[in-house]
Enzyme design. Structure first.
Site, PDB file in Angstrom:
ATOM      1  N   LEU A 153     -78.201   0.489  15.654  1.00 49.07           N
ATOM      2  CA  LEU A 153     -78.250   0.106  17.069  1.00 49.07           C
ATOM      3  C   LEU A 153     -77.579  -1.232  17.301  1.00 49.07           C
ATOM      4  CD1 LEU A 153     -82.041   0.894  17.641  1.00 49.07           C
ATOM      5  CD2 LEU A 153     -80.090   2.438  17.945  1.00 49.07           C
ATOM      6  N   GLU A 155     -77.353  -4.453  19.631  1.00 46.96           N
ATOM      7  CA  GLU A 155     -78.110  -5.119  20.679  1.00 46.96           C
ATOM      8  C   GLU A 155     -77.301  -5.066  21.978  1.00 46.96           C
ATOM      9  OE1 GLU A 155     -79.608  -8.975  19.674  1.00 46.96           O
ATOM     10  OE2 GLU A 155     -80.127  -8.308  17.652  1.00 46.96           O
ATOM     11  N   LYS A 207     -76.234   2.010   5.129  1.00 42.90           N
ATOM     12  CA  LYS A 207     -76.476   0.984   6.151  1.00 42.90           C
ATOM     13  C   LYS A 207     -75.769  -0.332   5.798  1.00 42.90           C
ATOM     14  CE  LYS A 207     -78.050  -1.580   9.296  1.00 42.90           C
ATOM     15  NZ  LYS A 207     -78.881  -1.587  10.447  1.00 42.90           N
ATOM     16  N   GLY A 260     -72.028 -13.122  14.460  1.00 39.67           N
ATOM     17  CA  GLY A 260     -73.373 -13.662  14.291  1.00 39.67           C
ATOM     18  C   GLY A 260     -74.362 -12.522  14.455  1.00 39.67           C
ATOM     19  N   CYS A 263     -77.937  -8.927  12.168  1.00 41.94           N
ATOM     20  CA  CYS A 263     -77.610  -7.953  11.115  1.00 41.94           C
ATOM     21  C   CYS A 263     -76.484  -8.395  10.182  1.00 41.94           C
ATOM     22  CB  CYS A 263     -77.234  -6.620  11.747  1.00 41.94           C
ATOM     23  SG  CYS A 263     -78.659  -5.778  12.426  1.00 41.94           S
TER      24      CYS A 263
HETATM   25  C1  UDX Z   1     -74.576  -4.658  14.496  1.00 40.19           C
HETATM   26  C2  UDX Z   1     -74.020  -3.248  14.238  1.00 40.19           C
HETATM   27  O1  UDX Z   1     -72.970  -2.975  15.148  1.00 40.19           O
HETATM   28  C3  UDX Z   1     -75.127  -2.221  14.332  1.00 40.19           C
HETATM   29  O2  UDX Z   1     -74.617  -0.923  14.046  1.00 40.19           O
HETATM   30  C4  UDX Z   1     -76.189  -2.616  13.322  1.00 40.19           C
HETATM   31  O3  UDX Z   1     -77.220  -1.689  13.245  1.00 40.19           O
HETATM   32  C5  UDX Z   1     -76.722  -3.991  13.641  1.00 40.19           C
HETATM   33  O4  UDX Z   1     -75.639  -4.920  13.609  1.00 40.19           O
HETATM   34  P1  UDX Z   1     -75.204  -6.128  16.613  1.00 40.19           P
HETATM   35  O5  UDX Z   1     -75.571  -7.195  15.638  1.00 40.19           O
HETATM   36  O6  UDX Z   1     -76.120  -5.845  17.740  1.00 40.19           O
HETATM   37  O7  UDX Z   1     -75.004  -4.740  15.840  1.00 40.19           O
HETATM   38  O8  UDX Z   1     -73.818  -6.547  17.266  1.00 40.19           O
HETATM   39  P2  UDX Z   1     -72.287  -6.086  17.248  1.00 40.19           P
HETATM   40  O9  UDX Z   1     -71.929  -5.591  18.581  1.00 40.19           O
HETATM   41  O10 UDX Z   1     -71.985  -5.212  16.110  1.00 40.19           O
HETATM   42  O11 UDX Z   1     -71.578  -7.523  17.049  1.00 40.19           O
HETATM   43  C6  UDX Z   1     -71.866  -8.336  15.922  1.00 40.19           C
HETATM   44  C7  UDX Z   1     -71.082  -9.620  15.977  1.00 40.19           C
HETATM   45  O12 UDX Z   1     -69.701  -9.399  15.752  1.00 40.19           O
HETATM   46  C8  UDX Z   1     -71.166 -10.376  17.302  1.00 40.19           C
HETATM   47  O13 UDX Z   1     -71.292 -11.754  17.034  1.00 40.19           O
HETATM   48  C9  UDX Z   1     -69.847 -10.065  17.976  1.00 40.19           C
HETATM   49  O14 UDX Z   1     -69.455 -11.055  18.884  1.00 40.19           O
HETATM   50  C10 UDX Z   1     -68.925  -9.994  16.775  1.00 40.19           C
HETATM   51  N1  UDX Z   1     -67.729  -9.159  17.006  1.00 40.19           N
HETATM   52  C11 UDX Z   1     -67.853  -7.814  17.180  1.00 40.19           C
HETATM   53  C12 UDX Z   1     -66.482  -9.753  17.012  1.00 40.19           C
HETATM   54  O15 UDX Z   1     -66.336 -10.967  16.850  1.00 40.19           O
HETATM   55  N2  UDX Z   1     -65.382  -8.945  17.173  1.00 40.19           N
HETATM   56  C13 UDX Z   1     -65.472  -7.597  17.339  1.00 40.19           C
HETATM   57  O16 UDX Z   1     -64.425  -6.953  17.472  1.00 40.19           O
HETATM   58  C14 UDX Z   1     -66.748  -7.016  17.347  1.00 40.19           C
END
Ligand code: UDX
Length: 436
Positions: A153, A155, A207, A260, A263
């Site tokens: 998931l 956030e 995972k 950040g 996860c």
């Molecule tokens: C992530 C995974 O996507 C999810 O499948 C897992 O179960 C939990 O961790 P989440 O931490 O909610 O989810 O956020 P996500 O949308 O994946 O973004 C993570 C980080 O990467 C954020 O800081 C976001 O800003 C950064 N990010 C994401 C980038 O810098 N560039 C991108 O292209 C995508």
């Protein structure tokens, strides 16, 4: 089907509410009486779009309830999910499994019927074996299976991700476990969401491998962005140019201040720990974790450069727009904004910040940072504005108003939200990421 969800944090609450919405009878359990009391009063412990409404409608329909009693909550449940936290253990980065094992112990002591115990928490390879051993030690007279079912998931988009998943991974060692999990996810199965059955250990590793791969993709494009700045390229075009190749894919190629959240930082470290324990290094992920960590402060230095360098920065004022690790959440865990603010403060800069949802969580993590009531209030009198998190509210700022309120029209766009030509045409000194 009756389902118990042990742990009513982010994952447990979203999963519990969605499973109730599928028509299951779900009890969410949590040790924290205050949290359960608030949930019973309709107050969510986290900010997640659509969650409060989903919880309210399922409580009203009688399919979702909350309790502090594990014994009562698991009574008659055919599936018991463990969705408690697995934070990084202080000192070594290994996932802290004490909450998971404590729940397994309590399940063993209280279970009165056949059930499948499902680990939804992100747990290192082999944790399911240990959960099985702990519950097995209770010598229960009825059939028990221990299954791994990791969550994927995001956030801010968690409900959509649960209801329309790319895939559901189920690591089960026997037919009983597979059958019950198929029933749990039957509503999605009918929607043809791919259900991947595998071994418990493979499922646990999927995972970590998925999150490490996504973290690698982000870090890769971030380093390419740095190279673009040096050679005179545009990382947006490079990302599009490589992302159109189906083998690469266009997602998670958005350059920024580093990943950040709850996860990626924690799970990459835990994977490295497992790799070390099994003497099977994953060097790419080692590099990813290091590069991402140093990147956050480097972004702070980028803002200092925009102020005219270290000599000029002291005593100046910077407005940070967006603090959470990404938009549509109030989560500040490992948010790049924390390191960026600290770097600025170390350079003698006054920092004022605004975030639509995250300021309450951010305040204790960012001592000395002044919190404003709106983006425009933060911008007032600023010598530079740094856009750190791409909330929609920051995508269409009134640039004329920004220019009038700021002391100097300097914009550092760490998420590449704006078009350089448009912003420069308004008279701004504009820097972004990977666009020379
Ligand atoms: C992530 C995974 O996507 C999810 O499948 C897992 O179960 C939990 O961790 P989440 O931490 O909610 O989810 O956020 P996500 O949308 O994946 O973004 C993570 C980080 O990467 C954020 O800081 C976001 O800003 C950064 N990010 C994401 C980038 O810098 N560039 C991108 O292209 C995508």
């Amino acid at each position: 089907m009756k389902i118990a969800m042990v742990g009513s944090g982010y994952v447990g609450l979203v999963s519990g509410a969605c499973l109730a919405d599928f028509g299951h009878d779900v009890v969410c359990i949590d040790k924290d009486p205050g949290k359960i009391e608030r949930l019973n009063a309709g107050i969510m412990p986290i900010y997640e779009p659509g969650l409060a409404e989903l919880v309210a409608s399922n409580v009203k329909a009688g399919r979702l309830s909350f309790t502090t009693s594990l014994a009562a909550g698991i009574d008659g449940a055919q599936a018991i999910f463990i969705a408690v936290g697995t934070p990084s253990r202080r000192g070594d980065g290994h996932a802290d499994l004490s909450y998971v094992y404590a729940v397994a112990q309590e399940i063993g002591e209280n279970l009165k019927n056949p059930a499948v115990v499902v680990t939804k928490s992100t747990v290192p390879v082999g944790t399911g074996d240990e959960v099985e051993r702990i519950i097995g030690a209770a010598n229960l007279p009825h059939q028990i299976a221990v299954v791994s079912n990791p969550e994927f998931l995001r956030e801010g988009a968690a409900i959509g991700d649960f209801k329309r998943p790319d895939r559901i991974v189920i690591g089960a060692e026997d037919e009983f476990g597979r059958h019950v999990m198929q029933e749990v996810y039957r509503p999605l199965f009918l929607n043809q969401a791919p259900l991947l059955f595998t071994s418990r250990r493979s499922s646990e590793l999927i995972k970590y491998a998925a999150n490490a791969f996504l973290a690698t993709k982000i870090t890769f494009i971030n380093e390419i962005a740095d190279l673009c700045e040096k050679v005179g390229g545009d990382v947006q075009d490079v990302a599009r140019g490589i992302g159109l190749d189906n083998r690469i894919g266009s997602k998670f190629l958005h350059a920024g201040p580093g990943y950040g959240g709850s996860c990626f930082p924690k799970d990459t470290l835990a994977l490295l720990k497992t790799a070390e324990d099994y003497d099977s290094p994953v060097r790419i992920v080692e590099a990813v974790a290091k590069v991402n960590e140093t990147r956050k402060r480097a972004m702070g230095r980028k803002v200092v450069e925009a102020l005219g360098g270290a000599d000029q920065a002291r005593g100046k004022r910077v407005a940070l727009l967006g603090l959470t690790f990404k938009p549509n959440t109030d989560d500040m865990r490992d948010a790049p904004a924390i390191a960026i603010a600290r770097t600025l403060q170390d350079a003698g800069v006054d920092v004022v910040a605004y975030d639509p949802e995250g300021m309450e969580m951010a305040a204790p993590l960012m001592p000395g940072v002044q919190m404003a009531q709106s983006a425009y209030e933060a911008i007032t009198g600023a010598d530079a504005i740094a856009l750190v998190t791409e909330w929609d509210a920051f995508r269409a700022l009134d640039l004329d108003r920004v220019k009038a309120l700021a002391r100097a029209p300097v914009l550092v766009d760490l998420r590449n939200v704006y078009r350089p030509d448009e912003v420069r045409a308004k008279g701004f000194a504009y820097t972004s990421v990977g666009r020379s």
